[in-house]
Design a protein around this motif. Structure first.
Motif, PDB file in Angstrom:
ATOM      1  N   ALA A 503       0.843  -1.193   0.000  1.00 41.17           N
ATOM      2  CA  ALA A 503       0.000   0.000   0.000  1.00 41.17           C
ATOM      3  C   ALA A 503       0.873   1.236   0.000  1.00 41.17           C
ATOM      4  N   ALA A 504       0.442   2.259  -0.736  1.00 35.92           N
ATOM      5  CA  ALA A 504       1.161   3.532  -0.739  1.00 35.92           C
ATOM      6  C   ALA A 504       0.873   4.271   0.558  1.00 35.92           C
ATOM      7  N   THR A 505       1.852   5.019   1.035  1.00 33.60           N
ATOM      8  CA  THR A 505       1.659   5.836   2.237  1.00 33.60           C
ATOM      9  C   THR A 505       0.984   7.145   1.853  1.00 33.60           C
ATOM     10  N   PRO A 506       0.391   7.840   2.819  1.00 36.37           N
ATOM     11  CA  PRO A 506      -0.163   9.170   2.523  1.00 36.37           C
ATOM     12  C   PRO A 506       0.922  10.107   1.991  1.00 36.37           C
ATOM     13  N   ALA A 507       0.514  11.128   1.245  1.00 38.71           N
ATOM     14  CA  ALA A 507       1.464  12.065   0.632  1.00 38.71           C
ATOM     15  C   ALA A 507       2.383  12.665   1.685  1.00 38.71           C
ATOM     16  N   GLY A 508       3.652  12.799   1.335  1.00 35.10           N
ATOM     17  CA  GLY A 508       4.642  13.385   2.222  1.00 35.10           C
ATOM     18  C   GLY A 508       5.768  13.967   1.406  1.00 35.10           C
ATOM     19  N   PRO A 509       6.865  14.378   2.051  1.00 33.87           N
ATOM     20  CA  PRO A 509       7.991  14.956   1.313  1.00 33.87           C
ATOM     21  C   PRO A 509       8.550  14.018   0.253  1.00 33.87           C
ATOM     22  N   VAL A 510       8.607  12.716   0.571  1.00 30.01           N
ATOM     23  CA  VAL A 510       8.965  11.700  -0.424  1.00 30.01           C
ATOM     24  C   VAL A 510       7.936  10.575  -0.318  1.00 30.01           C
ATOM     25  N   PRO A 511       7.653   9.878  -1.414  1.00 29.43           N
ATOM     26  CA  PRO A 511       6.636   8.825  -1.371  1.00 29.43           C
ATOM     27  C   PRO A 511       7.125   7.600  -0.621  1.00 29.43           C
ATOM     28  N   GLY A 512       6.196   6.763  -0.215  1.00 26.36           N
ATOM     29  CA  GLY A 512       6.537   5.533   0.479  1.00 26.36           C
ATOM     30  C   GLY A 512       5.576   4.417   0.120  1.00 26.36           C
ATOM     31  N   VAL A 513       6.032   3.205   0.306  1.00 28.41           N
ATOM     32  CA  VAL A 513       5.201   2.007   0.125  1.00 28.41           C
ATOM     33  C   VAL A 513       5.383   1.138   1.357  1.00 28.41           C
ATOM     34  N   VAL A 514       4.274   0.689   1.922  1.00 31.22           N
ATOM     35  CA  VAL A 514       4.308  -0.198   3.092  1.00 31.22           C
ATOM     36  C   VAL A 514       4.017  -1.622   2.638  1.00 31.22           C
ATOM     37  N   GLU A 515       4.891  -2.537   3.013  1.00 34.46           N
ATOM     38  CA  GLU A 515       4.716  -3.959   2.735  1.00 34.46           C
ATOM     39  C   GLU A 515       4.412  -4.667   4.049  1.00 34.46           C
ATOM     40  N   THR A 516       3.336  -5.428   4.088  1.00 34.31           N
ATOM     41  CA  THR A 516       2.957  -6.183   5.284  1.00 34.31           C
ATOM     42  C   THR A 516       2.971  -7.664   4.953  1.00 34.31           C
ATOM     43  N   LEU A 517       3.715  -8.438   5.750  1.00 34.16           N
ATOM     44  CA  LEU A 517       3.842  -9.875   5.521  1.00 34.16           C
ATOM     45  C   LEU A 517       3.457 -10.645   6.781  1.00 34.16           C
ATOM     46  N   GLY A 518       2.827 -11.790   6.571  1.00 29.87           N
ATOM     47  CA  GLY A 518       2.673 -12.779   7.621  1.00 29.87           C
ATOM     48  C   GLY A 518       3.387 -14.043   7.180  1.00 29.87           C
ATOM     49  N   LEU A 519       4.185 -14.654   8.076  1.00 32.59           N
ATOM     50  CA  LEU A 519       5.013 -15.790   7.701  1.00 32.59           C
ATOM     51  C   LEU A 519       4.821 -16.948   8.662  1.00 32.59           C
ATOM     52  N   SER A 520       4.728 -18.148   8.105  1.00 39.05           N
ATOM     53  CA  SER A 520       4.791 -19.381   8.886  1.00 39.05           C
ATOM     54  C   SER A 520       6.134 -20.026   8.577  1.00 39.05           C
ATOM     55  N   LEU A 521       6.918 -20.352   9.630  1.00 43.44           N
ATOM     56  CA  LEU A 521       8.299 -20.798   9.460  1.00 43.44           C
ATOM     57  C   LEU A 521       8.513 -22.143  10.154  1.00 43.44           C
ATOM     58  N   PRO A 522       8.130 -23.234   9.536  1.00 35.67           N
ATOM     59  CA  PRO A 522       8.345 -24.556  10.167  1.00 35.67           C
ATOM     60  C   PRO A 522       9.831 -24.859  10.287  1.00 35.67           C
ATOM     61  N   GLY A 523      10.221 -25.453  11.400  1.00 39.81           N
ATOM     62  CA  GLY A 523      11.614 -25.847  11.615  1.00 39.81           C
ATOM     63  C   GLY A 523      12.583 -24.686  11.620  1.00 39.81           C
ATOM     64  N   PHE A 524      12.111 -23.512  12.046  1.00 39.44           N
ATOM     65  CA  PHE A 524      12.939 -22.303  11.961  1.00 39.44           C
ATOM     66  C   PHE A 524      14.127 -22.351  12.925  1.00 39.44           C
ATOM     67  N   ALA A 525      13.911 -22.776  14.157  1.00 40.63           N
ATOM     68  CA  ALA A 525      14.987 -22.797  15.160  1.00 40.63           C
ATOM     69  C   ALA A 525      14.807 -24.050  16.013  1.00 40.63           C
ATOM     70  N   MET A 526      15.343 -25.162  15.516  1.00 43.09           N
ATOM     71  CA  MET A 526      15.138 -26.443  16.187  1.00 43.09           C
ATOM     72  C   MET A 526      15.964 -26.511  17.477  1.00 43.09           C
ATOM     73  N   PRO A 527      15.373 -27.040  18.562  1.00 44.21           N
ATOM     74  CA  PRO A 527      16.121 -27.172  19.818  1.00 44.21           C
ATOM     75  C   PRO A 527      17.320 -28.108  19.657  1.00 44.21           C
ATOM     76  N   SER A 528      18.375 -27.785  20.368  1.00 43.26           N
ATOM     77  CA  SER A 528      19.555 -28.642  20.436  1.00 43.26           C
ATOM     78  C   SER A 528      19.790 -28.930  21.912  1.00 43.26           C
ATOM     79  N   GLY A 529      19.241 -30.030  22.386  1.00 41.52           N
ATOM     80  CA  GLY A 529      19.252 -30.299  23.812  1.00 41.52           C
ATOM     81  C   GLY A 529      18.355 -29.302  24.509  1.00 41.52           C
ATOM     82  N   LYS A 530      18.912 -28.598  25.488  1.00 46.58           N
ATOM     83  CA  LYS A 530      18.137 -27.606  26.233  1.00 46.58           C
ATOM     84  C   LYS A 530      18.194 -26.214  25.596  1.00 46.58           C
ATOM     85  N   ARG A 531      18.907 -26.103  24.515  1.00 49.85           N
ATOM     86  CA  ARG A 531      19.132 -24.771  23.942  1.00 49.85           C
ATOM     87  C   ARG A 531      18.513 -24.635  22.550  1.00 49.85           C
ATOM     88  N   VAL A 532      18.217 -23.394  22.212  1.00 45.89           N
ATOM     89  CA  VAL A 532      17.726 -23.027  20.882  1.00 45.89           C
ATOM     90  C   VAL A 532      18.583 -21.869  20.383  1.00 45.89           C
TER      91      VAL A 532
END
Length: 649
Positions: A503-532
């Protein structure tokens, strides 16, 4: 024919050998190329012999003999050649031949094999008389050698040919020559760039003719190097320009920016008259607006809503605009016509403005300001501030239906332009966009679970030149295509995009675009013993560059200043706490500055803050080692990991 048979039978065998045509002697054998030129090359320019003959102020002839040996498949593009022409440029001939690796003739180009086609697009946004003659002599297997000869007669002496034989990486040059002959009454102007020692001009005079000659030989191939400037800045070249010229009866002088701009101004003078209905519309539009800038904005928005862009390249129409009345009636025009039309609209609104010539393109080098000549491909509009006003100069891109008011961006910002005034041309600069304008500000919330998967929400605001491409995506592609483009470029091992929006941002000194993401990340940070182990920098890692092989040749080219700021909040799974946080990093160099830090917050989350500012500029080749180290340090810091520990229950 039967009567000749007894006579032929009575002739000795040697007689047949005398009348049988022999094969042409081999030439351009690959073995004749010095080994130093074959090393690292995909192709070798065996000969590039160009002759420019200036007949008069209004006509020149350009003759070319070009021979290229293609050494491997990466050099195949050199096996074909195209010559363009139009109403002011005629191709007298195009000839060609191809030889095998030993220099034996394989094939002579036939007239039926030369393609002739118009230049345009299916969308109807071009009105042009430009056509191309095209020949393809590529072979299924390298090495082979192609030879092309052609001649162009030009009645547009506004443009003289440019000579830069080493036009691409991977191309070595064995021999290249340029000879220019001109009447003494039509003086040549030239600029030598990056010529090797001994490569400067040889100048002679005879019989009222001036002759200039340049020679190049034995130039090894230029490797493609990281962060290198365009080849226009690094390989030998000679730029040519007229002192005086004539195009379809319109004479001009190009020895100064003032005189060149004067010719262009006078060519288009008087073509800014508007119909009464349009004048009345403008008057009604701005009648209650006392501020000049606000009036200009209303006019610009009217322009964007009522016109569309086409490109006009029809003879002198490449330089002379449609009348403003034509644009008012038809609703379309090219960059000249739309800028001229907007100038007329603004004048009706009481806002003075000037058309400006510009060399547009995000990867186009800036004007050579010390060499007045036709270096332009676009037209924009400049609105100077009123006398006594403290406002900035306003620039308008009149071809865009989506550009924010007053924004130039990477296409026309950060460069010089030639203002066309009644007094002639004046060099000025377009808006400068630096790190304060070119920003990427990203906020990520990363939610980890106890089994190693994660979800994330990411909001990224891009402004200035950093948003230019995303603005293009927003206005030119549908949501599904936008999503695919972004998905294909996320550098994540395994993920599903669960939410996406631009989506474009409201008018300002310079233009802008906002990107919104939702992410599902399986296996992103697998435990190693008691630690991640978690890498907090999810989307903004900057890779290191490969080590330089051999001596660095090119300067270090940093084309854009920008600021990237990231905040990532790690939401830990129940029963875990932060055991080890990476050490804060901060350094400042000639290439930019970098800082990152990690904080354990009272609510049990971990916050990662990163700030990278890149500088714009050109540094000597010796600075590349420092640039490599700068990128290496950033890469290491970006990969740092937070260690989480599972607490005893």
């Amino acid at each position: 024919m039967k009567a000749l048979l007894p006579l032929l039978a009575a002739l000795p065998l040697s007689s047949f050998l005398l009348v049988t045509p022999s094969a042409p002697a081999p030439k351009y054998a690959v073995a004749d190329i010095p080994a130093t030129l074959r090393e690292g090359a995909h192709a070798v320019l065996r000969a590039d012999d160009e002759v420019v003959t200036v007949k008069s102020a209004g006509r020149l002839v350009h003759t070319v003999h070009r021979v290229v040996t293609v050494l491997d498949a990466a050099g195949d593009d050199f096996g074909r050649h195209a010559v363009s022409y139009d109403a002011l440029n005629a191709v007298n001939y195009l000839r060609g031949a191809v030889y095998d690796g030993d220099g034996r003739l394989l094939h002579q180009l036939r007239a039926a094999e030369i393609h002739d086609q118009g230049v345009g697009d299916a969308g109807g946004s071009f009105m042009t008389d430009v056509r191309v003659r095209y020949a393809d002599l590529r072979q299924p297997q390298a090495p082979y050698t192609v030879e092309f000869d052609y001649e162009v007669v030009s009645d547009n002496t506004l443009f003289y040919p440019e000579w830069q034989p080493q036009e691409a990486e991977g191309l070595a040059v064995q021999s290249a020559t340029l000879r220019v002959t001109t009447p003494a009454a039509v003086p040549l102007r030239y600029q030598e760039r990056q010529l090797p020692a001994g490569g400067t001009v040889a100048h002679t005079t005879a019989g009222g003719q001036e002759t200039y000659e340049w020679k190049l030989a034995d130039l090894p191939a230029v490797d493609e190097e990281e962060a290198a400037p365009p080849l226009a800045y690094s390989t030998p070249a000679v730029m040519l320009a007229p002192s005086l010229f004539e195009v379809q009866g319109h004479k001009g002088f190009a020895s100064s920016w003032q005189s060149f701009g004067q010719w262009n101004y006078e060519l288009n003078a008087g073509r800014d008259q508007l119909p009464p209905a349009t004048l009345a519309k403008v008057a009604a539009l701005v009648k209650d607006v006392p501020d000049a800038r606000a009036r200009a904005q209303r006019v610009y928005e009217m322009l964007q809503g009522s016109t569309r862009y086409i490109s006009v390249q029809l003879g002198l129409g490449g330089w002379q605009t449609f009348p403003a009345s034509s644009v008012a009636s038809n609703g379309y025009g090219d960059c000249k016509a739309l800028s001229n039309y907007t100038k007329a609209l603004l004048a009706a609104a009481g806002v003075p403005s000037y058309v400006a010539l510009i060399g547009a393109g995000s990867d186009r080098p800036d004007l050579r300001t010390d060499f007045p000549s036709s270096q332009f491909n676009h037209v924009v509009l400049c609105v100077p501030p009123a006398k006594g006003s403290r406002a900035d100069t306003l620039w308008l891109e009149c071809t865009s239906q989506t550009n924010p008011f007053g924004y130039m961006g990477s296409f026309t910002g950060n460069r010089h332009a030639l203002l066309l005034t009644p007094e002639g041309g004046k060099l000025v600069t377009t808006p400068r966009y630096g790190a304060a304008e070119n920003r990427q500000v990203r906020r990520i919330d990363l939610f980890l679970d106890a089994v190693g998967s994660a979800t994330a929400t990411a909001r990224t605001l891009r402004t200035g030149q950093d948003q230019d491409f995303y603005s293009q995506l927003l206005h030119e592609l549908g949501p599904a295509e936008q999503k695919k483009y972004v998905t294909d470029r996320l550098r994540l091992p395994t993920f599903t995009l669960t939410k996406f929006n631009l989506a474009a941002t409201p008018a300002g000194p310079v233009p802008g675009v906002v990107e919104t993401l939702g992410l599902s990340l399986p296996g992103f940070a697998m435990p190693s013993g008691k630690r991640v182990f978690v890498t907090a920098n999810l989307l903004s890692r900057m890779p290191a560059l490969p080590a330089q092989i051999g001596e660095r040749k090119a300067a270090v080219w940093l084309p854009e200043a920008c600021l990237h700021a990231d905040t990532v909040r790690l939401h830990l799974p129940a029963g875990f706490r932060a055991e080890t946080l990476p050490t804060a990093v901060q350094f400042s160099t000639a290439y930019g500055t970098y800082a990152s830090q990690y904080l354990a917050l009272p609510d049990g989350t971990v916050q990662y803050i990163r700030r990278l500012e890149l500088k714009r500029g050109q540094l000597p080749s010796s600075a590349y080692a420092g640039y490599l180290d700068f990128r290496r340090k950033i890469s290491i810091a970006d990969k740092a990991q937070v260690v989480l520990l599972k607490m005893e229950s």
